[in-house]
Design a protein around this motif. Structure first.
Motif, PDB file in Angstrom:
ATOM      1  N   GLU A 110      50.959  56.260  22.779  1.00  0.00           N
ATOM      2  CA  GLU A 110      52.317  56.179  23.319  1.00  0.00           C
ATOM      3  C   GLU A 110      52.253  55.815  24.798  1.00  0.00           C
ATOM      4  O   GLU A 110      52.970  54.920  25.263  1.00  0.00           O
ATOM      5  CB  GLU A 110      53.029  57.517  23.142  1.00  0.00           C
ATOM      6  N   ALA A 111      51.367  56.508  25.540  1.00  0.00           N
ATOM      7  CA  ALA A 111      51.207  56.213  26.967  1.00  0.00           C
ATOM      8  C   ALA A 111      50.713  54.781  27.170  1.00  0.00           C
ATOM      9  O   ALA A 111      51.181  54.064  28.063  1.00  0.00           O
ATOM     10  CB  ALA A 111      50.233  57.207  27.598  1.00  0.00           C
ATOM     11  N   LYS A 112      49.776  54.350  26.333  1.00  0.00           N
ATOM     12  CA  LYS A 112      49.225  52.994  26.468  1.00  0.00           C
ATOM     13  C   LYS A 112      50.286  51.942  26.145  1.00  0.00           C
ATOM     14  O   LYS A 112      50.268  50.843  26.714  1.00  0.00           O
ATOM     15  CB  LYS A 112      48.012  52.831  25.548  1.00  0.00           C
ATOM     16  N   SER A 113      51.208  52.270  25.251  1.00  0.00           N
ATOM     17  CA  SER A 113      52.307  51.343  24.938  1.00  0.00           C
ATOM     18  C   SER A 113      53.122  51.062  26.198  1.00  0.00           C
ATOM     19  O   SER A 113      53.443  49.905  26.509  1.00  0.00           O
ATOM     20  CB  SER A 113      53.216  51.935  23.852  1.00  0.00           C
ATOM     21  N   TYR A 114      53.455  52.125  26.940  1.00  0.00           N
ATOM     22  CA  TYR A 114      54.224  51.932  28.172  1.00  0.00           C
ATOM     23  C   TYR A 114      53.380  51.257  29.254  1.00  0.00           C
ATOM     24  O   TYR A 114      53.907  50.482  30.067  1.00  0.00           O
ATOM     25  CB  TYR A 114      54.781  53.268  28.667  1.00  0.00           C
ATOM     26  N   TYR A 115      52.087  51.541  29.248  1.00  0.00           N
ATOM     27  CA  TYR A 115      51.181  50.847  30.179  1.00  0.00           C
ATOM     28  C   TYR A 115      51.254  49.336  29.929  1.00  0.00           C
ATOM     29  O   TYR A 115      51.310  48.536  30.874  1.00  0.00           O
ATOM     30  CB  TYR A 115      49.753  51.355  29.981  1.00  0.00           C
ATOM     31  N   GLN A 116      51.244  48.936  28.664  1.00  0.00           N
ATOM     32  CA  GLN A 116      51.303  47.518  28.325  1.00  0.00           C
ATOM     33  C   GLN A 116      52.642  46.901  28.720  1.00  0.00           C
ATOM     34  O   GLN A 116      52.736  45.693  28.965  1.00  0.00           O
ATOM     35  CB  GLN A 116      51.080  47.336  26.818  1.00  0.00           C
ATOM     36  N   LEU A 117      53.691  47.727  28.790  1.00  0.00           N
ATOM     37  CA  LEU A 117      55.021  47.225  29.151  1.00  0.00           C
ATOM     38  C   LEU A 117      55.219  47.130  30.661  1.00  0.00           C
ATOM     39  O   LEU A 117      56.189  46.521  31.118  1.00  0.00           O
ATOM     40  CB  LEU A 117      56.103  48.146  28.562  1.00  0.00           C
ATOM     41  N   ASN A 137      50.200  63.284  31.834  1.00  0.00           N
ATOM     42  CA  ASN A 137      50.332  64.382  30.869  1.00  0.00           C
ATOM     43  C   ASN A 137      49.125  64.424  29.936  1.00  0.00           C
ATOM     44  O   ASN A 137      48.564  65.494  29.654  1.00  0.00           O
ATOM     45  CB  ASN A 137      51.621  64.218  30.058  1.00  0.00           C
ATOM     46  N   PHE A 138      48.706  63.239  29.467  1.00  0.00           N
ATOM     47  CA  PHE A 138      47.534  63.160  28.588  1.00  0.00           C
ATOM     48  C   PHE A 138      46.277  63.614  29.319  1.00  0.00           C
ATOM     49  O   PHE A 138      45.482  64.392  28.792  1.00  0.00           O
ATOM     50  CB  PHE A 138      47.354  61.728  28.078  1.00  0.00           C
ATOM     51  N   ILE A 139      46.078  63.124  30.536  1.00  0.00           N
ATOM     52  CA  ILE A 139      44.889  63.469  31.326  1.00  0.00           C
ATOM     53  C   ILE A 139      44.809  64.973  31.575  1.00  0.00           C
ATOM     54  O   ILE A 139      43.740  65.583  31.480  1.00  0.00           O
ATOM     55  CB  ILE A 139      44.904  62.688  32.662  1.00  0.00           C
ATOM     56  N   ASN A 140      45.963  65.573  31.885  1.00  0.00           N
ATOM     57  CA  ASN A 140      45.995  67.016  32.149  1.00  0.00           C
ATOM     58  C   ASN A 140      45.767  67.841  30.891  1.00  0.00           C
ATOM     59  O   ASN A 140      45.165  68.919  30.943  1.00  0.00           O
ATOM     60  CB  ASN A 140      47.332  67.407  32.778  1.00  0.00           C
ATOM     61  N   THR A 141      46.259  67.328  29.757  1.00  0.00           N
ATOM     62  CA  THR A 141      46.202  68.091  28.505  1.00  0.00           C
ATOM     63  C   THR A 141      44.870  67.942  27.787  1.00  0.00           C
ATOM     64  O   THR A 141      44.388  68.889  27.150  1.00  0.00           O
ATOM     65  CB  THR A 141      47.345  67.642  27.556  1.00  0.00           C
ATOM     66  N   GLU A 150      39.560  55.918  29.780  1.00  0.00           N
ATOM     67  CA  GLU A 150      40.475  54.776  29.692  1.00  0.00           C
ATOM     68  C   GLU A 150      41.842  55.146  30.257  1.00  0.00           C
ATOM     69  O   GLU A 150      42.460  54.360  30.979  1.00  0.00           O
ATOM     70  CB  GLU A 150      40.609  54.307  28.240  1.00  0.00           C
ATOM     71  N   ALA A 151      42.309  56.355  29.926  1.00  0.00           N
ATOM     72  CA  ALA A 151      43.603  56.819  30.443  1.00  0.00           C
ATOM     73  C   ALA A 151      43.567  56.905  31.968  1.00  0.00           C
ATOM     74  O   ALA A 151      44.520  56.513  32.649  1.00  0.00           O
ATOM     75  CB  ALA A 151      43.955  58.173  29.837  1.00  0.00           C
ATOM     76  N   ASN A 152      42.480  57.412  32.496  1.00  0.00           N
ATOM     77  CA  ASN A 152      42.344  57.552  33.943  1.00  0.00           C
ATOM     78  C   ASN A 152      42.320  56.190  34.637  1.00  0.00           C
ATOM     79  O   ASN A 152      42.952  55.996  35.687  1.00  0.00           O
ATOM     80  CB  ASN A 152      41.052  58.317  34.259  1.00  0.00           C
ATOM     81  N   THR A 153      41.622  55.233  34.041  1.00  0.00           N
ATOM     82  CA  THR A 153      41.567  53.868  34.597  1.00  0.00           C
ATOM     83  C   THR A 153      42.953  53.235  34.603  1.00  0.00           C
ATOM     84  O   THR A 153      43.354  52.596  35.590  1.00  0.00           O
ATOM     85  CB  THR A 153      40.592  52.994  33.775  1.00  0.00           C
ATOM     86  N   MET A 154      43.698  53.401  33.519  1.00  0.00           N
ATOM     87  CA  MET A 154      45.048  52.839  33.439  1.00  0.00           C
ATOM     88  C   MET A 154      45.963  53.486  34.468  1.00  0.00           C
ATOM     89  O   MET A 154      46.768  52.807  35.120  1.00  0.00           O
ATOM     90  CB  MET A 154      45.610  53.009  32.028  1.00  0.00           C
ATOM     91  N   ALA A 155      45.840  54.798  34.631  1.00  0.00           N
ATOM     92  CA  ALA A 155      46.677  55.516  35.599  1.00  0.00           C
ATOM     93  C   ALA A 155      46.392  55.030  37.019  1.00  0.00           C
ATOM     94  O   ALA A 155      47.318  54.830  37.821  1.00  0.00           O
ATOM     95  CB  ALA A 155      46.446  57.017  35.494  1.00  0.00           C
ATOM     96  N   GLN A 156      45.125  54.825  37.344  1.00  0.00           N
ATOM     97  CA  GLN A 156      44.760  54.328  38.671  1.00  0.00           C
ATOM     98  C   GLN A 156      45.318  52.923  38.906  1.00  0.00           C
ATOM     99  O   GLN A 156      45.806  52.603  40.000  1.00  0.00           O
ATOM    100  CB  GLN A 156      43.239  54.328  38.823  1.00  0.00           C
TER     101      GLN A 156
END
Length: 273
Positions: A110-117, A137-141, A150-156
């Motif tokens: 779900e997070a990656k979907s918004y990243y792509q948008l 939220n994903f990184i913290n959980t 991958e989540a951390n790289t996208m967030a950065q």
């Protein structure tokens, strides 16, 4: 003869598959649609799988297969690059099956979907904000997740995109201030906010430089009664830049600003005697 025979067989199989798909699509029975949808999904034919999942998903609400159907339905959209719908469907899945073994993956996708948008930095960053919130939220959980890096790289990447937008807005204030001096006050304020809000930004040196530049231009074009005060402020910005970046890439420009500041403060001191 063999190539002709092979082509004929492939063509026949495609026709049969299309015929089967159309037949099941029009069928009112749910089970054949479920079986064929899963078959298409596993084969990577996500477009036809999505069409079938769309028809049967409401029928499986509250049933054991519902969890599987809803996840495959969301992922089929994701695999096709339809990120608005994949984000929406993964969100539904997460709310419907919060204890699912697939929920971690669903939150990530779900997070990656918004990243792509997320659009380029110069456009509205609403989807970027959504993606950042969901990624954080994903990184913290799930700090031990296989998707963590991958989540951390996208967030950065998204954080840098927002920083890029912020610094470009501040630079626009600086540029406008060359023709409309009061705007330089807004430029300095925007750059102060950027520096305090983004301590680790790759654009931090730029912010220090443009703050100094705006401050010097503002001081030079202020009423005489405000000039000394504003040159003193510009001097503090020069000191801050040199303390953090003694070998700044803006070397000669910064040294020129320093000379202008020192000259004006020296003259102001002489006049005050």
């Amino acid at each position: 003869m063999r190539p002709f025979f092979t082509t004929t067989v492939v063509f026949f199989l495609v026709l049969t598959s299309c015929s089967e798909y159309q037949k099941v699509l029009k069928n009112t029975e749910v089970k054949p649609k479920y079986d064929l949808a899963e078959k298409f999904y596993k084969e990577g034919d996500f477009k036809r799988a999505t069409r079938l999942f769309e028809q049967i998903a409401p029928k499986y609400v509250g049933k054991p297969q519902g969890e599987r159907v809803m996840f495959f339905f969301a992922d089929s959209y994701f695999q096709q690059g339809d990120y608005y719908l994949s984000g929406y469907q993964f969100e539904r899945f997460i709310k419907s099956y919060p204890k699912s073994e697939k929920v971690q993956q669903a939150i990530f996708l779900e997070a990656k979907s918004y990243y792509q948008l997320s659009p380029k930095y110069s456009l509205d960053q609403t989807d970027t904000d959504k993606a950042l919130n969901k990624l954080q939220n994903f990184i913290n959980t799930y700090p031990d997740s296989e998707y963590f890096d991958e989540a951390n790289t996208m967030a950065q990447e998204l954080t840098q995109k927002k920083q890029k937008k912020a610094i470009e807005i501040a630079k626009q204030f600086d540029k406008l201030g060359e023709f409309n001096y009061p705007v330089l006050v807004s430029s300095i304020a925007a750059l102060n906010n950027f520096i305090s809000d983004n301590p680790g930004s790759i654009y931090r040196e730029d912010a220090y430089y443009y703050r100094l530049k705006s401050a010097v231009f503002l001081a030079e074009n202020s009423f005489e009664t405000r000039q000394k005060e504003r040159f003193e402020e510009a001097k503090t910005y020069y000191d801050a830049l040199m303390k953090s970046y003694p070998d700044t890439k803006y070397g000669k420009k910064v040294e020129n600003f320093k000379k202008r500041i020192e000259q004006e403060l020296t003259e102001a001191k002489a006049l005050s005697k």
